[in-house]
Design a protein around this motif. Structure first.
Motif, PDB file in Angstrom:
ATOM      1  N   ARG A 110      -6.301   9.045  10.290  1.00 20.86           N
ATOM      2  CA  ARG A 110      -6.898  10.084  11.144  1.00 20.86           C
ATOM      3  C   ARG A 110      -8.203   9.557  11.741  1.00 20.86           C
ATOM      4  O   ARG A 110      -8.474   9.730  12.927  1.00 20.86           O
ATOM      5  N   GLY A 111      -9.021   8.922  10.901  1.00 19.29           N
ATOM      6  CA  GLY A 111     -10.291   8.364  11.370  1.00 19.29           C
ATOM      7  C   GLY A 111     -10.099   7.228  12.359  1.00 19.29           C
ATOM      8  O   GLY A 111     -10.792   7.156  13.372  1.00 19.29           O
ATOM      9  N   ILE A 112      -9.151   6.349  12.060  1.00 22.99           N
ATOM     10  CA  ILE A 112      -8.849   5.246  12.992  1.00 22.99           C
ATOM     11  C   ILE A 112      -8.426   5.821  14.337  1.00 22.99           C
ATOM     12  O   ILE A 112      -8.869   5.363  15.387  1.00 22.99           O
ATOM     13  N   GLY A 113      -7.574   6.829  14.300  1.00 23.48           N
ATOM     14  CA  GLY A 113      -7.122   7.453  15.542  1.00 23.48           C
ATOM     15  C   GLY A 113      -8.262   8.044  16.342  1.00 23.48           C
ATOM     16  O   GLY A 113      -8.312   7.897  17.564  1.00 23.48           O
TER      17      GLY A 113
ATOM     18  N   ALA B  40       0.844  -1.192   0.000  1.00 21.49           N
ATOM     19  CA  ALA B  40       0.000   0.000   0.000  1.00 21.49           C
ATOM     20  C   ALA B  40       0.885   1.249   0.000  1.00 21.49           C
ATOM     21  O   ALA B  40       1.904   1.298   0.667  1.00 21.49           O
ATOM     22  N   TYR B  41       0.496   2.235  -0.780  1.00 20.73           N
ATOM     23  CA  TYR B  41       1.263   3.475  -0.847  1.00 20.73           C
ATOM     24  C   TYR B  41       0.808   4.426   0.244  1.00 20.73           C
ATOM     25  O   TYR B  41      -0.306   4.350   0.740  1.00 20.73           O
ATOM     26  N   ASP B  42       1.686   5.334   0.619  1.00 20.75           N
ATOM     27  CA  ASP B  42       1.372   6.329   1.630  1.00 20.75           C
ATOM     28  C   ASP B  42       0.664   7.512   0.973  1.00 20.75           C
ATOM     29  O   ASP B  42       1.255   8.560   0.735  1.00 20.75           O
ATOM     30  N   THR B  43      -0.601   7.320   0.659  1.00 17.73           N
ATOM     31  CA  THR B  43      -1.398   8.315  -0.052  1.00 17.73           C
ATOM     32  C   THR B  43      -2.147   9.218   0.921  1.00 17.73           C
ATOM     33  O   THR B  43      -2.216   8.949   2.119  1.00 17.73           O
ATOM     34  N   GLU B  44      -2.738  10.260   0.391  1.00 17.39           N
ATOM     35  CA  GLU B  44      -3.582  11.135   1.210  1.00 17.39           C
ATOM     36  C   GLU B  44      -4.770  10.362   1.765  1.00 17.39           C
ATOM     37  O   GLU B  44      -5.198  10.595   2.885  1.00 17.39           O
ATOM     38  N   GLU B  45      -5.289   9.417   0.987  1.00 18.86           N
ATOM     39  CA  GLU B  45      -6.407   8.600   1.471  1.00 18.86           C
ATOM     40  C   GLU B  45      -5.982   7.778   2.685  1.00 18.86           C
ATOM     41  O   GLU B  45      -6.737   7.623   3.638  1.00 18.86           O
ATOM     42  N   LYS B  46      -4.778   7.262   2.651  1.00 15.69           N
ATOM     43  CA  LYS B  46      -4.262   6.489   3.784  1.00 15.69           C
ATOM     44  C   LYS B  46      -4.063   7.403   4.998  1.00 15.69           C
ATOM     45  O   LYS B  46      -4.390   7.019   6.124  1.00 15.69           O
ATOM     46  N   GLN B  47      -3.567   8.618   4.760  1.00 16.00           N
ATOM     47  CA  GLN B  47      -3.419   9.587   5.852  1.00 16.00           C
ATOM     48  C   GLN B  47      -4.788   9.842   6.499  1.00 16.00           C
ATOM     49  O   GLN B  47      -4.927   9.808   7.713  1.00 16.00           O
ATOM     50  N   GLN B  48      -5.785  10.071   5.660  1.00 16.55           N
ATOM     51  CA  GLN B  48      -7.131  10.362   6.154  1.00 16.55           C
ATOM     52  C   GLN B  48      -7.721   9.156   6.893  1.00 16.55           C
ATOM     53  O   GLN B  48      -8.373   9.314   7.925  1.00 16.55           O
ATOM     54  N   ALA B  49      -7.488   7.971   6.383  1.00 14.36           N
ATOM     55  CA  ALA B  49      -7.991   6.764   7.041  1.00 14.36           C
ATOM     56  C   ALA B  49      -7.399   6.623   8.431  1.00 14.36           C
ATOM     57  O   ALA B  49      -8.113   6.293   9.393  1.00 14.36           O
TER      58      ALA B  49
END
Length: 116
Positions: free
Chosen positions: A43-46, A32-41
């Protein structure tokens, strides 16, 4: 909002952490790449985990592994990771060392390097 209810946050925490665990166990996490979508995901998990940290106790090592594989985090996401680790460590105290010793040795090393 739905995150204020303990039972609901437990359900969402288990589902999200279960997804992280599934991705990690199938070996697809590293691809998996370190994308903005992954950053946002993350944030939500946190946010969800911060509302119900007890929901992740049995799978915390999987989350830590996912965090350690995430290399190019934005500063706010890195702070979320740091706060989750601190929160969990404090809630597990005084048994943190015993719990942490059950993590795979390579993960222990990654966690120490990343979070000191």
């Amino acid at each position: 909002f739905f995150l204020n209810e303990a039972a609901t946050t437990e359900i969402y925490t288990e589902q999200i952490v279960g997804s992280v665990r599934c991705v990690q166990e199938t070996g697809t996490w590293g691809s998996a790449y370190d994308t903005e979508e992954k950053q946002q995901a993350f944030r939500g998990i946190g946010l969800i985990i911060s509302k119900n940290p007890n929901g992740i106790v049995k799978d915390f090592a999987y989350l830590c592994d996912a965090i350690c594989e995430f290399k190019n985090t934005q500063p706010d996401v890195e702070e979320i990771f740091r706060q989750l680790v601190i929160q969990f460590k404090e809630s597990a105290s005084p048994k943190w060392d015993e719990y942490f010793s059950q993590f795979p040795s390579d993960l222990q090393q990654k966690m120490k390097q990343r979070f000191n």
